[in-house]
Design a protein around this motif. Structure first.
Motif, PDB file in Angstrom:
ATOM      1  N   MET A   1      76.771  50.207  42.582  1.00  0.00           N
ATOM      2  CA  MET A   1      77.222  51.715  42.335  1.00  0.00           C
ATOM      3  C   MET A   1      77.920  51.933  43.625  1.00  0.00           C
ATOM      4  O   MET A   1      78.871  52.733  43.558  1.00  0.00           O
ATOM      5  CB  MET A   1      76.556  52.513  41.824  1.00  0.00           C
ATOM      6  N   GLN A   2      76.860  51.693  44.803  1.00  0.00           N
ATOM      7  CA  GLN A   2      77.554  52.047  46.183  1.00  0.00           C
ATOM      8  C   GLN A   2      78.807  51.347  46.338  1.00  0.00           C
ATOM      9  O   GLN A   2      79.520  52.009  46.840  1.00  0.00           O
ATOM     10  CB  GLN A   2      76.444  51.709  46.996  1.00  0.00           C
ATOM     11  N   ASP A   3      78.978  50.066  45.893  1.00  0.00           N
ATOM     12  CA  ASP A   3      80.300  49.531  46.366  1.00  0.00           C
ATOM     13  C   ASP A   3      81.725  50.216  45.832  1.00  0.00           C
ATOM     14  O   ASP A   3      82.542  50.588  46.356  1.00  0.00           O
ATOM     15  CB  ASP A   3      80.281  48.134  45.769  1.00  0.00           C
ATOM     16  N   GLY A  39      90.651  56.829  26.190  1.00  0.00           N
ATOM     17  CA  GLY A  39      91.165  56.588  24.748  1.00  0.00           C
ATOM     18  C   GLY A  39      89.638  56.450  23.980  1.00  0.00           C
ATOM     19  O   GLY A  39      89.763  55.750  22.779  1.00  0.00           O
ATOM     20  N   PHE A  40      88.356  56.588  24.529  1.00  0.00           N
ATOM     21  CA  PHE A  40      87.216  56.630  23.477  1.00  0.00           C
ATOM     22  C   PHE A  40      86.335  57.933  23.544  1.00  0.00           C
ATOM     23  O   PHE A  40      86.451  58.643  24.539  1.00  0.00           O
ATOM     24  CB  PHE A  40      86.438  55.495  23.702  1.00  0.00           C
ATOM     25  N   ASP A  41      85.814  58.050  22.380  1.00  0.00           N
ATOM     26  CA  ASP A  41      85.148  59.395  22.315  1.00  0.00           C
ATOM     27  C   ASP A  41      83.939  59.551  23.099  1.00  0.00           C
ATOM     28  O   ASP A  41      83.438  60.594  23.642  1.00  0.00           O
ATOM     29  CB  ASP A  41      84.863  59.585  20.558  1.00  0.00           C
ATOM     30  N   HIS A  42      83.178  58.472  22.874  1.00  0.00           N
ATOM     31  CA  HIS A  42      81.858  58.426  23.666  1.00  0.00           C
ATOM     32  C   HIS A  42      81.790  57.880  25.083  1.00  0.00           C
ATOM     33  O   HIS A  42      81.938  56.448  25.164  1.00  0.00           O
ATOM     34  CB  HIS A  42      80.756  57.882  22.888  1.00  0.00           C
ATOM     35  N   PRO A  43      81.822  58.643  26.074  1.00  0.00           N
ATOM     36  CA  PRO A  43      82.230  57.886  27.414  1.00  0.00           C
ATOM     37  C   PRO A  43      80.934  56.819  27.694  1.00  0.00           C
ATOM     38  O   PRO A  43      79.630  56.971  27.394  1.00  0.00           O
ATOM     39  CB  PRO A  43      81.976  59.185  28.487  1.00  0.00           C
ATOM     40  N   ARG A  44      81.035  55.983  28.520  1.00  0.00           N
ATOM     41  CA  ARG A  44      80.307  54.949  28.980  1.00  0.00           C
ATOM     42  C   ARG A  44      79.589  55.652  30.168  1.00  0.00           C
ATOM     43  O   ARG A  44      79.735  56.846  30.135  1.00  0.00           O
ATOM     44  CB  ARG A  44      81.000  53.660  29.517  1.00  0.00           C
ATOM     45  N   GLY A  45      78.832  54.813  30.860  1.00  0.00           N
ATOM     46  CA  GLY A  45      78.050  55.309  31.919  1.00  0.00           C
ATOM     47  C   GLY A  45      79.146  55.671  33.106  1.00  0.00           C
ATOM     48  O   GLY A  45      80.230  55.148  32.909  1.00  0.00           O
ATOM     49  N   ASN A  46      78.567  56.364  34.082  1.00  0.00           N
ATOM     50  CA  ASN A  46      79.583  56.789  35.048  1.00  0.00           C
ATOM     51  C   ASN A  46      80.312  55.531  35.808  1.00  0.00           C
ATOM     52  O   ASN A  46      81.514  55.627  36.026  1.00  0.00           O
ATOM     53  CB  ASN A  46      78.626  57.557  36.079  1.00  0.00           C
ATOM     54  N   GLY A  47      79.497  54.393  36.037  1.00  0.00           N
ATOM     55  CA  GLY A  47      79.827  53.400  36.741  1.00  0.00           C
ATOM     56  C   GLY A  47      80.913  52.678  36.156  1.00  0.00           C
ATOM     57  O   GLY A  47      82.149  52.275  36.442  1.00  0.00           O
ATOM     58  N   ALA A  48      80.751  52.171  34.657  1.00  0.00           N
ATOM     59  CA  ALA A  48      81.722  51.757  33.911  1.00  0.00           C
ATOM     60  C   ALA A  48      82.867  52.635  33.632  1.00  0.00           C
ATOM     61  O   ALA A  48      84.072  51.927  33.855  1.00  0.00           O
ATOM     62  CB  ALA A  48      81.342  51.325  32.365  1.00  0.00           C
ATOM     63  N   ALA A  49      82.943  53.781  33.558  1.00  0.00           N
ATOM     64  CA  ALA A  49      84.072  54.730  33.297  1.00  0.00           C
ATOM     65  C   ALA A  49      84.767  54.678  34.481  1.00  0.00           C
ATOM     66  O   ALA A  49      85.921  54.601  34.651  1.00  0.00           O
ATOM     67  CB  ALA A  49      83.356  56.226  32.707  1.00  0.00           C
ATOM     68  N   GLU A  86      84.241  61.785  37.903  1.00  0.00           N
ATOM     69  CA  GLU A  86      83.171  60.774  37.498  1.00  0.00           C
ATOM     70  C   GLU A  86      82.472  60.578  38.792  1.00  0.00           C
ATOM     71  O   GLU A  86      81.282  60.260  38.728  1.00  0.00           O
ATOM     72  CB  GLU A  86      83.800  59.522  36.996  1.00  0.00           C
ATOM     73  N   ALA A  87      83.254  60.185  40.072  1.00  0.00           N
ATOM     74  CA  ALA A  87      82.446  60.287  41.280  1.00  0.00           C
ATOM     75  C   ALA A  87      81.548  61.232  41.509  1.00  0.00           C
ATOM     76  O   ALA A  87      80.405  60.944  42.097  1.00  0.00           O
ATOM     77  CB  ALA A  87      83.584  60.109  42.355  1.00  0.00           C
ATOM     78  N   ARG A  88      81.888  62.484  41.360  1.00  0.00           N
ATOM     79  CA  ARG A  88      81.047  63.500  41.573  1.00  0.00           C
ATOM     80  C   ARG A  88      80.015  63.324  40.508  1.00  0.00           C
ATOM     81  O   ARG A  88      78.558  63.584  41.252  1.00  0.00           O
ATOM     82  CB  ARG A  88      81.619  64.849  41.378  1.00  0.00           C
ATOM     83  N   LEU A  89      79.717  63.036  39.297  1.00  0.00           N
ATOM     84  CA  LEU A  89      78.855  62.850  38.578  1.00  0.00           C
ATOM     85  C   LEU A  89      77.883  61.928  39.099  1.00  0.00           C
ATOM     86  O   LEU A  89      76.534  61.742  39.019  1.00  0.00           O
ATOM     87  CB  LEU A  89      79.286  62.883  37.178  1.00  0.00           C
ATOM     88  N   MET A  90      78.379  60.549  39.413  1.00  0.00           N
ATOM     89  CA  MET A  90      77.882  59.552  39.967  1.00  0.00           C
ATOM     90  C   MET A  90      77.063  59.750  41.137  1.00  0.00           C
ATOM     91  O   MET A  90      76.062  59.437  41.258  1.00  0.00           O
ATOM     92  CB  MET A  90      78.607  58.363  40.173  1.00  0.00           C
ATOM     93  N   ARG A  91      77.663  60.369  42.271  1.00  0.00           N
ATOM     94  CA  ARG A  91      76.929  60.759  43.416  1.00  0.00           C
ATOM     95  C   ARG A  91      75.569  61.813  43.202  1.00  0.00           C
ATOM     96  O   ARG A  91      74.684  61.645  43.643  1.00  0.00           O
ATOM     97  CB  ARG A  91      77.760  61.610  44.288  1.00  0.00           C
TER      98      ARG A  91
END
Length: 96
Positions: A1-3, A39-49, A86-91
């Motif tokens: 994730m850091q990468d 294009g999807f309703d249920h977001p994946r984890g922060n990293g994948a998204a 997404e970056a804000r959420l991941m951090r």
């Protein structure tokens, strides 16, 4: 994730694009934005998204640089808003 966060820190884009995305990211709504951009309703984890968003943004940046007729600045800003959100959420989830 850091990468992936390191890649974001090294990303260089036009100031106007970044400024518009920063303003838009203040009202970031994950479910709505990811549905619209990915294009999807249920977001994946922060990293994948975030990885999927960065791939889309890379293609858009190439279109912008090559002046491709189908390039949409509005769509590019929309993708950048999602990336910033997404970056804000991941951090936050990593405690950074």
């Amino acid at each position: 994730m850091q990468d992936i966060l390191s890649q974001l820190d090294r990303m260089r884009r036009p100031r106007l694009l970044i400024r518009a995305a920063r303003i838009g990211s203040e009202d970031y709504r994950r479910e709505q934005a990811l549905k619209r951009v990915l294009g999807f309703d249920h977001p994946r984890g922060n990293g994948a998204a975030l990885a999927a968003l960065m791939e889309i943004e890379g293609e858009m940046e190439e279109m912008r640089r090559c002046s491709v007729a189908g390039y949409s600045a509005t769509r590019h800003v929309e993708v950048m808003i999602a990336i910033m959100g997404e970056a804000r959420l991941m951090r936050a989830s990593l405690g950074l």
